[in-house]
Scaffold this active site. Structure first.
Site, PDB file in Angstrom:
ATOM      1  N   CYS A  97       0.837  -1.202   0.000  1.00  0.00           N
ATOM      2  CA  CYS A  97       0.000   0.000   0.000  1.00  0.00           C
ATOM      3  C   CYS A  97       0.875   1.256   0.000  1.00  0.00           C
ATOM      4  CB  CYS A  97      -0.980  -0.044   1.178  1.00  0.00           C
ATOM      5  SG  CYS A  97      -2.306   1.148   1.042  1.00  0.00           S
ATOM      6  N   HIS A 232      -3.663  -5.393   0.854  1.00  0.00           N
ATOM      7  CA  HIS A 232      -2.987  -5.691   2.121  1.00  0.00           C
ATOM      8  C   HIS A 232      -2.998  -7.183   2.420  1.00  0.00           C
ATOM      9  CE1 HIS A 232      -2.440  -1.621   3.874  1.00  0.00           C
ATOM     10  NE2 HIS A 232      -3.503  -1.296   3.155  1.00  0.00           N
ATOM     11  N   GLU A 234      -1.396  -8.729   4.609  1.00  0.00           N
ATOM     12  CA  GLU A 234      -1.304  -8.983   6.061  1.00  0.00           C
ATOM     13  C   GLU A 234      -2.675  -8.925   6.719  1.00  0.00           C
ATOM     14  OE1 GLU A 234      -0.791  -6.176   4.616  1.00  0.00           O
ATOM     15  OE2 GLU A 234      -1.103  -4.450   5.932  1.00  0.00           O
TER      16      GLU A 234
END
Lengths: 272, 793
Positions: A97, A232, A234
């Site tokens: 990002c 993202h 994660e």
């Protein structure tokens, strides 16, 4: 390299805010991950003690100019030499990002011919404009160059969330055809936005959440060692982070985002 | 300025002495208004007698300090004052109702209630959860973006102010109708659409930039909000309880950390405690602060580090009243005095008078008290995060506040005097509203009515707003505001804050301003019921409540009367459900040229779920599963969205049947824990029909229901059964396999099997005469729900 010898540097500055969950993802896979403020790295000159450098998500320095540009210039000014040595040693650099925005602004991505003196692409304001937080589908496009997608077969569809207002990947209009060809030629294309079945978004909102050129969500450099993406991974690491987990009868233990981290670790483990 | 009342002291900076000891009543009034103190004559007289005893006149710094400390915003004069109604006297609404409820429940799991910047409850593995909800109505009316953004920033600092790390934000907003006629806007009032866009952008920008997920909220539209926008900002945080340091002592250093101090946010609290007029824009613009979320993000990192290393003895945020409140309140809390050197405060620009420095509400500032031996370490930690931090004074043992500027004493006040303002006594009256129940025939096409209801602003999708807030950052959002592929509206959010635990925090809210137009008591009861059942619906329990009041001018007896009734209900239903209040905030004086705000009570419910894997979402899961309604339906249409659609307000608002509700609530939790519940949705605005529609399109399967089976009283019309908003009800999906167990569990409660999930993508509802009265495709239901006025902005 042994798993426990791998050290990941999750870098942060004022405004970085996805460092903790990024560190958590790495640690879950058994490697050492540390969150380091850039002031610390500048002071102790210890960047080369790490095998992986991660630029996590956030709003570095408030992104008050253009997303990623302040951090990019800052790091080139303060850590330019170490960063160059790090990259030239083929050590992986990962931008998520805001981190992707930094890598593009710093000239590390697309990095057709290595480090560029100026940004060769941009992550422009979303179309439709505005901040957008939603889950999207990504299709793996890479033929094997990118070390962050080694465990993801080409054509596989991943589900990962985006949350940004400046994520529209573009080249300059005059060069976009040529540079796209180059991305394909060098096997630098990694993820494109698509629908659930893997059909490309073809620019259609909301499958393509930001109007990115050619539905590009993530790319790597020509060596395959530097990788950036707007979504993202994660936040799609565990099954319970998924938006529809309460509907699934048999839940896989992890979300799709884990594959990206795993690919990287897998690569490092094999590396002598 | 009346020159004769002020003497400019000879000093290299601007300092006035105010001739108060010989001032007449009229002059007292002049002083209060000319200095913007916001004090009434009673209070000014108390100030005069204090200084008469001292035998000297006060400085402007002293008067401003008193004005800030005694403001409604800081001292909550209305909630702490005396109220006379119908010959009875209530001494403090807060003590008599809100705090009393908590005391009566006496929950062992509450760590800190009302005491601090935020309430704290026990959680897991030595951690506590802190929660606070703030109002930021006035600033948002003047400057929507800045007002809302600093509202978020402020409430996050409240969480930092109890040493907690923020993990989630909420926001509940009230706007005028977005299609409000421009020609009807009085001068000085901004159009709802402008306010809406600014507020939403402001909230998003702060939470997103700080990396705190915004996970729960509501948006409510009401005519009275045209002149009085309602902005509630909430924040939830987590802390290791043994790191909760609040133990300041004399000689501890006062450290001011974060942003620099400027003229933004001067007299914010006085402004917050006044009614808005057409001049507010011009006069009060400086009262709105400027937001810089990145500064606060850095501040947060340093504070958490200082907490973990146990280097400070206390902490508080700088909010309303700036330094004057933070220093004064901390000193009072620990029985100390304080010395402050104002010239040490880092300024944005030169030229601020001492009193301006002392009351400025510039954002992103925190106050810490640090034992001298740790000072160097603390300043170092701030420096590492690129945060400016300065020692500006110290605590003393004598209970006196002394303020210096370049070594000249500019104020000396007893802390005890500062915190004992004369008690206000106010008069309240309460008359039950005399409305009529409308009479009209049942509409012929109820499918059409349902579709129109789904588009109504208070029911329709808020997706266009929710997507602009990052609700995923930190990667701990287990249940999101919009669920699944089709973005169904979940009843509550769930956060899993600890990596090493499956326990989750459940966050929900309840708000029913429209009922308040008819009956403030039942409005409050309904808001409590709604907040709790939203929380229970996802699997939450052990619920703590927060109250946030937005009311009109409390000096008007009728406004105060309805406030009192609402507080009464807060006590009655909090105790009934054993859900203690742990924190709250009131915003009064919400009046504009268009009139007072509709009394608006927000109830926030903070619960927990022992294992997030038990969580239940609202989307139906599997065809052929059974649909049950739990709870009783009554002919309670007063204040309903259905009546509003028809152009009526009505009379009979939904009540809460305590005993019934308690039983229902307990059993729902049991059913969820037993794994019987596949989907659960609370019934609120739009009643049964809207809940069923949402569950169906969120899950992508049809639902068939039969109204004849709905338990309740006086249910003689299809539209009333479909759209009544009776409290304490759920619509539940149960698998065929669990049918028997579920029914055994529910035995003796009000419940009925009223239909099933189908694989035909339609919502079909049979009416009281057995004929189909609603038949709509999921596509239409979802499309109408998403086609609200707010999505067209």
């Amino acid at each position: 390299m042994k798993l426990e010898e791998i050290r990941v540097c999750v870098l942060r500055v004022g405004g970085t805010n996805c460092d903790a969950e990024t560190k958590r993802a790495f640690e879950n896979l058994g490697v050492q991950a540390e969150i380091l403020h850039i002031n610390e790295v500048v002071k102790s000159q210890n960047l080369l003690e790490y095998q992986v450098l991660v630029f996590p998500g956030g709003f570095s320095y408030g992104d008050y100019v253009r997303a990623g540009v302040i951090w990019a210039n800052w790091i080139l000014a303060k850590l330019g030499k170490e960063l160059k040595a790090f990259v030239e040693d083929d050590r992986p650099v990962f931008g998520i990002c805001n981190g992707f925005q930094v890598l593009v602004e710093a000239g590390l991505l697309p990095g057709f011919e290595g480090l560029s003196q100026y940004p060769e692409a941009a992550l422009a304001t979303n179309l439709p404009p505005g901040y957008n937080c939603r889950w999207v589908y990504l299709k793996c496009e890479n033929n094997g160059k990118c070390i962050f997608s080694g465990k993801i077969p080409k054509g596989k569809v991943l589900r990962v969330p985006v949350a940004h207002s400046e994520g529209r990947f573009i080249f300059t209009k005059e060069q976009e055809k040529k540079l796209l060809e180059k991305l394909y030629e060098n096997d630098q294309l990694v993820f494109r936005y698509c629908d659930r079945t893997g059909e490309y978004a073809e620019g259609n909102y909301p499958m393509n959440p930001n109007g990115s050129f050619h539905d590009i969500a993530g790319i790597c450099n020509s060596e395959g060692t530097i990788f950036g993406l707007m979504p993202h991974p994660e936040r799609a690491f565990y099954w319970w982070q998924q938006p529809n987990w309460t509907r699934q009868k048999r839940m896989p233990q992890y979300g799709d985002g884990k594959l990206i981290f795993e690919s990287l670790i897998n690569y490092l483990e094999k590396k002598s | 300025m009346t020159a004769s009342l002020y003497i400019c002291r000879e000093a290299p900076f601007l300092l006035f002495e105010v001739k108060i000891i010989d001032a007449t009543k009229r002059q007292l009034k002049e002083i209060s208004s000319e200095l913007g103190l916001g004090l009434n004559s009673h209070e000014m007289e108390a100030v005069r007698s204090y200084f008469r005893k001292k035998g000297r006149n006060p400085t402007d710094v002293e008067l401003q300090t008193i004005g800030q400390t005694w403001s409604e915003h800081c001292f909550h004069k209305t909630f702490k004052g005396k109220i006379r109604m119908n010959g009875n006297e209530v001494d403090s609404l807060f003590k008599t109702y809100i705090a009393k409820a908590t005391r009566e429940i006496d929950p062992s799991w509450c760590f800190s209630v009302f005491e601090d910047n935020a309430g704290i409850v026990n959680f897991d593995k030595g951690h506590g959860i802190a929660v606070k909800v703030e109002t930021h109505n006035h600033p948002s009316a003047i400057e929507p973006f800045g007002g809302a953004a600093t509202g978020v920033g402020g409430v996050i600092r409240d969480i930092l102010g109890v040493w907690a790390d923020p993990i989630a934000c909420t926001n509940i907003l009230g706007f005028g109708p977005l299609d409000f006629d421009y020609n009807k806007l009085p001068s000085g009032v901004k159009h709802p659409k402008y306010v809406y866009m600014g507020v939403v952008a402001g909230i998003g920008s702060y939470g997103n930039n700080m990396g705190i997920p915004t996970v729960n909220g509501a948006i409510y539209f009401d005519e009275s909000y045209v002149g009085n926008v309602v902005v509630y900002c909430g924040c939830v945080g987590i802390l290791p309880l043994k790191k909760f340091m609040k133990n300041a002592k004399p000689d501890d250093t006062i450290v001011l950390a974060g942003g620099k101090t400027g003229r933004d946010g001067i007299h914010g609290v006085t402004f917050a405690s006044a009614v808005l007029t057409k001049e507010s824009e011009e006069i009060s613009r400086p009262a709105v602060q400027i937001a810089n979320p990145i500064e606060e993000e850095k501040l947060k990192r340093a504070i958490i580090e200082i907490r973990d290393r146990e280097l400070a003895s206390a902490i508080t945020d700088l909010g309303g009243g700036g330094l004057s409140s933070a220093v004064g309140e901390t000193a009072k809390k620990f029985g100390c005095g304080a010395t402050v050197d104002l010239e040490k405060v880092p300024l944005k620009y030169a030229g601020l008078a001492p009193w301006e420095i002392y009351v400025s509400e510039s954002q992103e500032r925190m106050l810490l008290t640090v034992p001298p031996k740790n000072l160097e370490k603390v300043l170092e930690i701030f420096a590492e995060e690129d945060v400016e931090a300065t020692a500006i004074g110290k605590f003393t043992a004598d209970g006196v506040l002394r303020i210096y500027y370049n070594r000249e004493k500019v104020a000396e006040l007893k802390i005890s005097f500062l915190f004992e303002p004369p008690k206000a006594t106010r008069i309240a009256v309460y008359k039950p509203a005399n409305f009529k129940e409308p009479t009209y025939p049942e509409p012929e096409n109820l499918t059409h009515t349902l579709l129109r209801l789904l588009t109504s602003p208070n029911i329709g999708s808020k997706e266009s707003v929710i997507r602009t807030y990052d609700h995923e950052v930190k990667g701990n959002t287990v249940l999101k505001p919009l669920h699944g592929e089709h973005g169904g509206p979940n009843d509550a959010a769930i956060i899993k804050p600890l990596d090493e635990s499956w326990k989750g925090v459940t966050i929900s809210c309840g708000i029913n301003p429209n009922y308040g137009k008819i009956d403030a008591y039942w409005m409050a009861a309904s808001a409590i019921d709604e907040a709790i059942r939203n929380n229970l619906a996802v699997g939450g329990r052990r619920i703590a409540l927060l109250d946030n009041f937005t009311w009109g001018n409390p000096e008007e007896p009728e406004r105060l009367g309805s406030l009192l009734k609402a507080c009464e209900a807060c006590h009655d239903f909090a105790t009934a459900f054993k859900t203690p209040f742990i924190s709250g905030k009131d915003s009064l004086y919400n009046e504009s040229p268009l009139g007072p705000v509709t009394p608006t009570l927000l109830i926030t419910a903070l619960g927990m779920i022992p294992d997030v894997r038990l969580a239940v979402s609202m989307d139906v899961k599997t065809p052929n599963n059974l649909m049950y309604i739990v709870g009783q339906t009554f002919k309670e249409l007063g204040g309903s969205e259905y009546y509003r659609l028809k152009g009526f307000l009505g009379k009979t608002v939904p009540k809460v049947q305590k005993a019934h509700a308690k039983k229902t609530f307990r059993t729902i939790t049991k059913a969820i824990d037993s794994g019987f519940v596949k989907a659960c949705h609370d019934l609120s605005e739009g009643g049964l029909a809207v809940a069923a529609a949402e569950m169906a399109f969120a899950g992508g399967y049809g639902i068939e229901l039969d109204l004849r089976k709905v338990p309740g009283k006086a249910l003689d019309r299809n539209d009333f059964v479909l759209f009544a908003e009776s409290n304490s009800r759920f619509l539940v999906e149960v698998s065929e396999k669990s049918k028997k167990d579920f029914e055994v569990l529910m035995k003796g409660k009000s419940f009925a099997r009223i239909g099933e999930v189908t694989d035909i993508p339609r919502l079909k509802i049979k009416g009281l005469n057995g004929r189909v009265v609603v038949d709509a495709s999921l596509k239409d239901l979802s499309a109408f729900w998403k086609r609200t006025s707010s999505s067209e902005v």
